[in-house]
Design a protein around this motif. Structure first.
Motif, PDB file in Angstrom:
ATOM      1  N   LEU A   1       0.830  -1.202   0.000  1.00 40.51           N
ATOM      2  CA  LEU A   1       0.000   0.000   0.000  1.00 40.51           C
ATOM      3  C   LEU A   1       0.869   1.259   0.000  1.00 40.51           C
ATOM      4  CD1 LEU A   1      -2.714   1.472   0.239  1.00 40.51           C
ATOM      5  CD2 LEU A   1      -2.635   1.104   2.711  1.00 40.51           C
ATOM      6  N   LEU A   2       1.990   1.220   0.706  1.00 38.73           N
ATOM      7  CA  LEU A   2       2.882   2.377   0.717  1.00 38.73           C
ATOM      8  C   LEU A   2       3.441   2.644  -0.678  1.00 38.73           C
ATOM      9  CD1 LEU A   2       4.414   4.548   2.321  1.00 38.73           C
ATOM     10  CD2 LEU A   2       6.174   2.818   2.804  1.00 38.73           C
ATOM     11  N   LYS A   3       3.784   1.602  -1.372  1.00 44.35           N
ATOM     12  CA  LYS A   3       4.285   1.763  -2.740  1.00 44.35           C
ATOM     13  C   LYS A   3       3.214   2.388  -3.632  1.00 44.35           C
ATOM     14  CE  LYS A   3       6.667  -1.698  -4.453  1.00 44.35           C
ATOM     15  NZ  LYS A   3       8.005  -1.158  -4.751  1.00 44.35           N
ATOM     16  N   ASP A   4       1.948   2.005  -3.422  1.00 46.67           N
ATOM     17  CA  ASP A   4       0.860   2.587  -4.215  1.00 46.67           C
ATOM     18  C   ASP A   4       0.723   4.086  -3.942  1.00 46.67           C
ATOM     19  OD1 ASP A   4       0.361   0.096  -5.276  1.00 46.67           O
ATOM     20  OD2 ASP A   4      -1.309  -0.356  -3.896  1.00 46.67           O
ATOM     21  N   LEU A   5       0.875   4.472  -2.693  1.00 47.75           N
ATOM     22  CA  LEU A   5       0.785   5.892  -2.337  1.00 47.75           C
ATOM     23  C   LEU A   5       1.914   6.685  -2.999  1.00 47.75           C
ATOM     24  CD1 LEU A   5      -0.124   5.685   1.483  1.00 47.75           C
ATOM     25  CD2 LEU A   5      -1.669   6.143  -0.430  1.00 47.75           C
TER      26      LEU A   5
ATOM     27  N   LEU B   1       6.171   9.761  -6.997  1.00 47.77           N
ATOM     28  CA  LEU B   1       7.449   9.587  -6.336  1.00 47.77           C
ATOM     29  C   LEU B   1       7.970   8.172  -6.606  1.00 47.77           C
ATOM     30  CD1 LEU B   1       6.644  11.245  -2.879  1.00 47.77           C
ATOM     31  CD2 LEU B   1       8.222  12.134  -4.612  1.00 47.77           C
ATOM     32  N   PRO B   2       9.247   7.939  -6.460  1.00 47.99           N
ATOM     33  CA  PRO B   2       9.778   6.575  -6.651  1.00 47.99           C
ATOM     34  C   PRO B   2       9.082   5.594  -5.722  1.00 47.99           C
ATOM     35  CG  PRO B   2      11.578   8.164  -6.537  1.00 47.99           C
ATOM     36  CD  PRO B   2      10.323   8.907  -6.178  1.00 47.99           C
TER      37      PRO B   2
ATOM     38  N   ILE C   1      -0.442  11.584   7.555  1.00 45.21           N
ATOM     39  CA  ILE C   1      -1.100  10.486   6.837  1.00 45.21           C
ATOM     40  C   ILE C   1      -1.544   9.435   7.850  1.00 45.21           C
ATOM     41  CG2 ILE C   1      -0.778   8.684   5.086  1.00 45.21           C
ATOM     42  CD1 ILE C   1       1.327  10.455   3.795  1.00 45.21           C
ATOM     43  N   PRO C   2      -2.767   8.894   7.720  1.00 49.68           N
ATOM     44  CA  PRO C   2      -3.204   7.831   8.636  1.00 49.68           C
ATOM     45  C   PRO C   2      -2.293   6.603   8.515  1.00 49.68           C
ATOM     46  CG  PRO C   2      -5.058   8.723   7.410  1.00 49.68           C
ATOM     47  CD  PRO C   2      -3.830   9.279   6.779  1.00 49.68           C
ATOM     48  N   GLY C   3      -2.354   5.737   9.513  1.00 54.44           N
ATOM     49  CA  GLY C   3      -1.564   4.512   9.473  1.00 54.44           C
ATOM     50  C   GLY C   3      -1.977   3.619   8.322  1.00 54.44           C
ATOM     51  N   LEU C   4      -1.049   2.782   7.893  1.00 56.52           N
ATOM     52  CA  LEU C   4      -1.322   1.911   6.751  1.00 56.52           C
ATOM     53  C   LEU C   4      -2.452   0.934   7.060  1.00 56.52           C
ATOM     54  CD1 LEU C   4       2.373   1.208   5.643  1.00 56.52           C
ATOM     55  CD2 LEU C   4       0.736   2.846   4.668  1.00 56.52           C
ATOM     56  N   GLU C   5      -2.514   0.423   8.286  1.00 57.08           N
ATOM     57  CA  GLU C   5      -3.607  -0.484   8.649  1.00 57.08           C
ATOM     58  C   GLU C   5      -4.946   0.252   8.624  1.00 57.08           C
ATOM     59  OE1 GLU C   5      -2.764  -2.389  12.335  1.00 57.08           O
ATOM     60  OE2 GLU C   5      -1.621  -4.002  11.365  1.00 57.08           O
ATOM     61  N   THR C   6      -4.969   1.500   9.062  1.00 59.61           N
ATOM     62  CA  THR C   6      -6.212   2.275   9.043  1.00 59.61           C
ATOM     63  C   THR C   6      -6.684   2.481   7.607  1.00 59.61           C
ATOM     64  OG1 THR C   6      -5.575   3.433  11.076  1.00 59.61           O
ATOM     65  CG2 THR C   6      -7.277   4.455   9.732  1.00 59.61           C
ATOM     66  N   LEU C   7      -5.761   2.762   6.699  1.00 62.38           N
ATOM     67  CA  LEU C   7      -6.140   2.963   5.296  1.00 62.38           C
ATOM     68  C   LEU C   7      -6.688   1.675   4.687  1.00 62.38           C
ATOM     69  CD1 LEU C   7      -3.129   5.151   4.108  1.00 62.38           C
ATOM     70  CD2 LEU C   7      -5.504   5.889   4.389  1.00 62.38           C
ATOM     71  N   MET C   8      -6.152   0.541   5.112  1.00 58.30           N
ATOM     72  CA  MET C   8      -6.660  -0.730   4.583  1.00 58.30           C
ATOM     73  C   MET C   8      -8.020  -1.078   5.178  1.00 58.30           C
ATOM     74  SD  MET C   8      -3.258  -3.160   4.224  1.00 58.30           S
ATOM     75  CE  MET C   8      -2.724  -2.930   5.916  1.00 58.30           C
ATOM     76  N   GLU C   9      -8.251  -0.734   6.427  1.00 53.40           N
ATOM     77  CA  GLU C   9      -9.524  -1.059   7.067  1.00 53.40           C
ATOM     78  C   GLU C   9     -10.613  -0.052   6.738  1.00 53.40           C
ATOM     79  OE1 GLU C   9      -8.551  -1.199  11.158  1.00 53.40           O
ATOM     80  OE2 GLU C   9      -7.398  -3.068  11.033  1.00 53.40           O
ATOM     81  N   GLN C  10     -10.236   1.173   6.367  1.00 48.04           N
ATOM     82  CA  GLN C  10     -11.215   2.219   6.058  1.00 48.04           C
ATOM     83  C   GLN C  10     -10.910   2.786   4.662  1.00 48.04           C
ATOM     84  OE1 GLN C  10     -11.136   5.130   9.222  1.00 48.04           O
ATOM     85  NE2 GLN C  10     -11.263   3.605  10.834  1.00 48.04           N
TER      86      GLN C  10
ATOM     87  N   LYS D   1      -8.945   6.771   2.053  1.00 47.01           N
ATOM     88  CA  LYS D   1      -8.008   6.950   0.929  1.00 47.01           C
ATOM     89  C   LYS D   1      -8.401   8.142   0.077  1.00 47.01           C
ATOM     90  CE  LYS D   1      -6.879   2.031   0.589  1.00 47.01           C
ATOM     91  NZ  LYS D   1      -6.892   0.821  -0.288  1.00 47.01           N
ATOM     92  N   ALA D   2      -9.699   8.342  -0.112  1.00 45.87           N
ATOM     93  CA  ALA D   2     -10.142   9.470  -0.938  1.00 45.87           C
ATOM     94  C   ALA D   2      -9.783  10.800  -0.269  1.00 45.87           C
ATOM     95  CB  ALA D   2     -11.653   9.383  -1.163  1.00 45.87           C
TER      96      ALA D   2
END
Length: 259
Positions: A134-138, A144-145, A228-237, A241-242
């Motif tokens: 998910l971090l790579k997608d962001l 960014l690289p 930025i919210p935590g990666l787990e929060t972005l996956m659960e909610q 992301k929007a």
């Protein structure tokens, strides 16, 4: 001539109490002049007149009446206002010693952006970790690289530093340590923006809470940062992301200067 004794007897029989001979009688007793005084009539007693008491009669003392006990009314003296003691300052209770915070943060670099990312498992990212993907997608969305580089020896920033001992490892000490690591990296190589990913990164680097997510921050001594919210929060909610994408678009010019 009759004797004095017989003469008195005759006079008594005729009820003559006082008599006076015209001439001196022979062999008669001398006349008593006090009998010639007219009798003094006693004054009638008035009904209200006080009866005289014989002087020779002893005056009996009048028995004293028993005195009634007199009630003594005692008026209480007004009480003096008691001195109000000055309120004592509440004793300062010793502050409860809070356990040291526990977290692990990974410091990465992607182009001109420095990333401080929470490690959900406490261990460094692996290529197949869902959070790392998910971090790579962001990073790709931010132009960014998408293969961020580890900074220094690649070891995560862990807290507490030591288990036990007398070293202060509270929240303030953790904040000073994290900000010190970032400041040292910025002196070595600057950046255009810092990504603070996850609540520990926000708290100990940006000194903010979760309510600051998806907006820019100005951190004294560190510069501009994106919360930025935590990666787990972005996956659960997924709806988060929007909101994050809108914040990234506003901050895009900071690290992407191409027109």
């Amino acid at each position: 001539m009759i004797t004095e004794t017989r003469r008195r007897a005759y006079l008594d029989a005729m009820q003559v109490a006082v008599w006076l001979p015209r001439t001196e009688l022979p062999f008669a007793a001398p006349s008593r002049l006090e009998l010639l005084k007219p009798p003094v009539e006693a004054a009638p007693l008035q009904p209200d007149a006080a009866v005289p008491v014989a002087s020779e009669r002893a005056v009996e003392p009048t028995p004293a009446r028993p005195e009634k006990p007199q009630l003594r009314v005692v008026v209480p003296e007004p009480k003096q206002p008691e001195a109000v003691a000055a309120p004592q300052a509440p004793e300062e209770r010793p502050k409860a010693i809070e356990p040291p915070p526990r977290f692990a943060l990974q410091l990465l670099r992607a182009g001109s952006v420095l990333l401080l990312v929470e490690l959900p498992t406490g261990e460094s990212f692996q290529s197949r970790d869902p959070g790392y993907i998910l971090l790579k997608d962001l990073l790709r969305a931010a132009r960014l690289p998408d293969s961020p580089q580890q900074v220094g020896d690649g070891e995560p920033i862990r807290w507490p530093l030591l288990h036990g001992g007398s070293l202060d490892q509270g929240a303030e000490a953790a904040r000073d340590y994290v900000q010190g690591v970032l400041a040292a990296e910025l002196e070595t190589m600057g950046c255009d923006c810092i990504w603070l990913v996850g609540l520990p990164a926000l708290r100990f680097a940006g000194e903010v809470g979760a309510e600051a997510c998806c907006r820019e921050l100005a951190i004294d001594g560190l510069g501009r940062a994106l919360a930025i919210p935590g990666l787990e929060t972005l996956m659960e909610q997924p709806a988060t992301k929007a909101e994050l994408w809108q914040a990234m678009r506003r901050s895009l010019p900071r690290w992407h200067r191409s027109s």
